[in-house]
Design a protein around this motif. Structure first.
Motif, PDB file in Angstrom:
ATOM      1  N   TRP A   1     -12.817  -5.705   1.287  1.00  0.00           N
ATOM      2  CA  TRP A   1     -11.616  -6.245   1.850  1.00  0.00           C
ATOM      3  C   TRP A   1     -10.420  -5.237   1.395  1.00  0.00           C
ATOM      4  O   TRP A   1     -10.442  -5.010   0.096  1.00  0.00           O
ATOM      5  N   ASP A   2      -9.617  -4.902   2.065  1.00  0.00           N
ATOM      6  CA  ASP A   2      -8.424  -4.261   1.698  1.00  0.00           C
ATOM      7  C   ASP A   2      -7.072  -5.131   1.328  1.00  0.00           C
ATOM      8  O   ASP A   2      -7.263  -6.315   1.481  1.00  0.00           O
ATOM      9  N   SER A   3      -6.281  -4.407   1.013  1.00  0.00           N
ATOM     10  CA  SER A   3      -4.885  -5.187   0.513  1.00  0.00           C
ATOM     11  C   SER A   3      -4.189  -5.750   1.770  1.00  0.00           C
ATOM     12  O   SER A   3      -3.241  -6.771   1.495  1.00  0.00           O
ATOM     13  N   ASP A   4      -4.461  -5.351   2.892  1.00  0.00           N
ATOM     14  CA  ASP A   4      -3.924  -6.194   4.083  1.00  0.00           C
ATOM     15  C   ASP A   4      -4.863  -7.166   4.706  1.00  0.00           C
ATOM     16  O   ASP A   4      -4.432  -7.807   5.704  1.00  0.00           O
ATOM     17  N   GLY A   5      -5.928  -7.377   3.776  1.00  0.00           N
ATOM     18  CA  GLY A   5      -7.040  -8.375   4.272  1.00  0.00           C
ATOM     19  C   GLY A   5      -8.072  -8.065   5.322  1.00  0.00           C
ATOM     20  O   GLY A   5      -8.675  -8.910   5.850  1.00  0.00           O
ATOM     21  N   ASN A   6      -8.053  -6.806   5.692  1.00  0.00           N
ATOM     22  CA  ASN A   6      -9.194  -6.374   6.648  1.00  0.00           C
ATOM     23  C   ASN A   6     -10.453  -6.212   5.939  1.00  0.00           C
ATOM     24  O   ASN A   6     -10.802  -5.721   4.714  1.00  0.00           O
ATOM     25  N   ARG A   7     -11.498  -6.634   6.638  1.00  0.00           N
ATOM     26  CA  ARG A   7     -12.815  -6.576   6.137  1.00  0.00           C
ATOM     27  C   ARG A   7     -13.539  -5.320   6.833  1.00  0.00           C
ATOM     28  O   ARG A   7     -13.423  -4.967   7.633  1.00  0.00           O
TER      29      ARG A   7
ATOM     30  N   THR B   1       0.770  -1.160  -0.048  1.00  0.00           N
ATOM     31  CA  THR B   1       0.140  -0.025   0.028  1.00  0.00           C
ATOM     32  C   THR B   1       0.941   1.375  -0.055  1.00  0.00           C
ATOM     33  O   THR B   1       0.568   2.169  -0.674  1.00  0.00           O
TER      34      THR B   1
ATOM     35  N   THR C   1      -9.665  -4.233  -2.588  1.00  0.00           N
ATOM     36  CA  THR C   1      -9.221  -5.406  -3.450  1.00  0.00           C
ATOM     37  C   THR C   1     -10.447  -5.989  -3.769  1.00  0.00           C
ATOM     38  O   THR C   1     -10.440  -6.471  -5.019  1.00  0.00           O
ATOM     39  N   HIS C   2     -11.320  -6.144  -3.181  1.00  0.00           N
ATOM     40  CA  HIS C   2     -12.634  -7.213  -3.662  1.00  0.00           C
ATOM     41  C   HIS C   2     -13.810  -7.090  -2.582  1.00  0.00           C
ATOM     42  O   HIS C   2     -13.571  -6.100  -1.573  1.00  0.00           O
TER      43      HIS C   2
END
Length: 428
Positions: free
Chosen positions: A36-42, A2, A28-29
């Motif tokens: 969800w972000d690029s660090d995997g946070n929802r 990021t 990201t999706h």
């Protein structure tokens, strides 16, 4: 990743291309009402890409329609017959309520409003336009010229003469102390006085609920009263439904219907939610207005097959699942929950809105002064709690903007309200 992306962003994109958050977010999706972000946070998404992911992220019916269309043809331009474009135009024309309607597709709300201004000024042979104070209509040269929000109008140069009208903000300005009936009467008198000092304008353009302005709106019936005055003079009414259309307000399918006792507007513009993330905008107008141009015109990417396939699938899903009704029910619960919270937070001046289009105005406690630091702090605290919201405001105000996908359920509304409550209570 990021941090590297942020540096690259800053090195090649304009300084005025704003990013939310002290540490900007890469999404990201998404699925349903979550991203969800690029660090995997929802995160629970209460802003939908600025009211654009109207139905849900990765809605299967839309992704299937896009994939199937992509396997056939993506684009051919408006120079060729286009079945998905005709089919979507037929449905939109019918839903508009405008008699003998014609539909022109664009790629954005800005372009739609640009087209509406072209039609109105050509039809009326006038370049004066009435717009509302605190309004926002896009970022093109002409749309900036009719935007009544200083924070989003970077130049006073314009091809149009714009005159700004009272009424878009109920709780501020010279008529704020009046009751609804007298407020409408005062705004109408002001409009009549304004029209007595200028050449006849082409049109009034107005958002039924001002989006960027902080989800502000007048009392029901104001624009109907305006229209009576305008109709006597042949002045057109353009309803900018880019943010309010397709049932988001819950009570009505179009925002103008809260002001529709004299029938539909002459022109309606739309965009954002109809594509559920695909780039669709458009203009609906009576045939004699739409057909007033005496030169050729096309839209290279407006109405392209893949976006029309998405729009058709999204509109079908919205209607079959009564998402307008869901916006009314779940949005009503969410507004009441937030009003209960706001009553205990001194910095909250007002919770306003309709359906799943809710604004929370923040001011310095005990004053009517804007509190932008608080808006930024709540935005950050909500993100830390797993919730994405927006912000906006004009008239020197600070407002939080809440506009989840229309499939939001009660449990998600309660979850988001709880996160917002903690964020609001953290205001210093």
């Amino acid at each position: 990743m990021t941090d590297d992306l942020l540096g690259r962003h800053r090195s090649v994109l304009p300084d005025w291309l704003a990013l939310y958050y002290d540490e900007p977010l890469e999404i990201t999706h998404g699925e349903g009402r979550h991203v969800w972000d690029s660090d995997g946070n929802r995160y629970l998404d209460f802003f939908g890409g600025i009211l654009t992911t109207m139905t849900a992220h990765a809605l299967p019916e839309v992704t299937k329609a896009v994939g199937e269309q992509a396997g056939r043809i993506l684009h051919s331009s408006t120079l060729y017959l286009n079945r998905p474009m005709v089919e979507l135009a037929e449905r939109v024309a019918h839903l508009s309520g405008i008699p003998d309607a014609r539909v022109f597709f664009t790629t954005s709300g800005t372009e739609a409003n640009d087209t509406a201004l072209l039609l109105a000024t050509t039809y009326r042979r006038a370049n004066t336009v009435l717009a509302m104070r605190n309004s926002y209509h896009g970022r093109s040269f002409s749309a900036v010229g009719i935007t009544g929000n200083r924070g989003w109008s970077p130049t006073s140069l314009s091809p149009l003469q714009t005159l700004y009208v009272h009424g878009g903000v109920r709780t501020r300005g010279p008529f704020a102390s009046l009751d609804d009936h007298d407020f409408v009467a005062a705004c109408v008198d002001d409009l009549k006085d304004l029209l007595g000092h200028t050449r006849p304008p082409a049109a009034l353009i107005a958002e039924p609920i001002q989006g960027v302005g902080g989800f502000t709106s007048p009392p029901d019936g104001l624009y109907a009263a305006f229209r009576e005055v305008l109709h006597e003079r042949g002045v057109l009414w353009i309803a900018d439904e880019v943010q309010t259309g397709w049932g988001r307000t819950g009570e009505h399918f179009w925002g103008w219907q809260a002001h529709g006792r004299n029938g539909p507007p002459d022109i309606v513009t739309f965009a954002k939610g109809i594509g559920n993330g695909m780039s669709i905008g458009g203009v609906i107008a009576r045939s004699e207005i739409m057909n007033c141009l005496d030169a050729n015109s096309i839209s290279t990417f407006g109405g392209t097959q893949i976006t029309m396939a998405a729009g058709l699938a999204n509109l079908t899903y919205l209607l079959e699942h009564d998402l307008q009704g869901n916006a009314r029910r779940v949005g009503g619960l969410l507004i009441e929950r937030l009003r209960a919270v706001a009553a205990q937070v001194p910095a909250v001046r007002e919770v306003r809105g309709r359906g799943l289009m809710i604004g929370i105005e923040l001011t310095k406690p005990g004053t009517d002064e804007a509190y932008p630091e608080a808006a930024s702090a709540v935005l950050e605290a909500a993100r830390a709690g797993g919730l994405l919201i927006g912000k906006g405001g004009g008239h020197d105000t600070s407002a939080l903007r809440i506009a989840p996908p229309l499939t939001l359920n009660v449990a998600e509304a309660e979850e988001g309200a709880a996160i917002l409550e903690r964020a609001l209570r953290s205001i210093p």
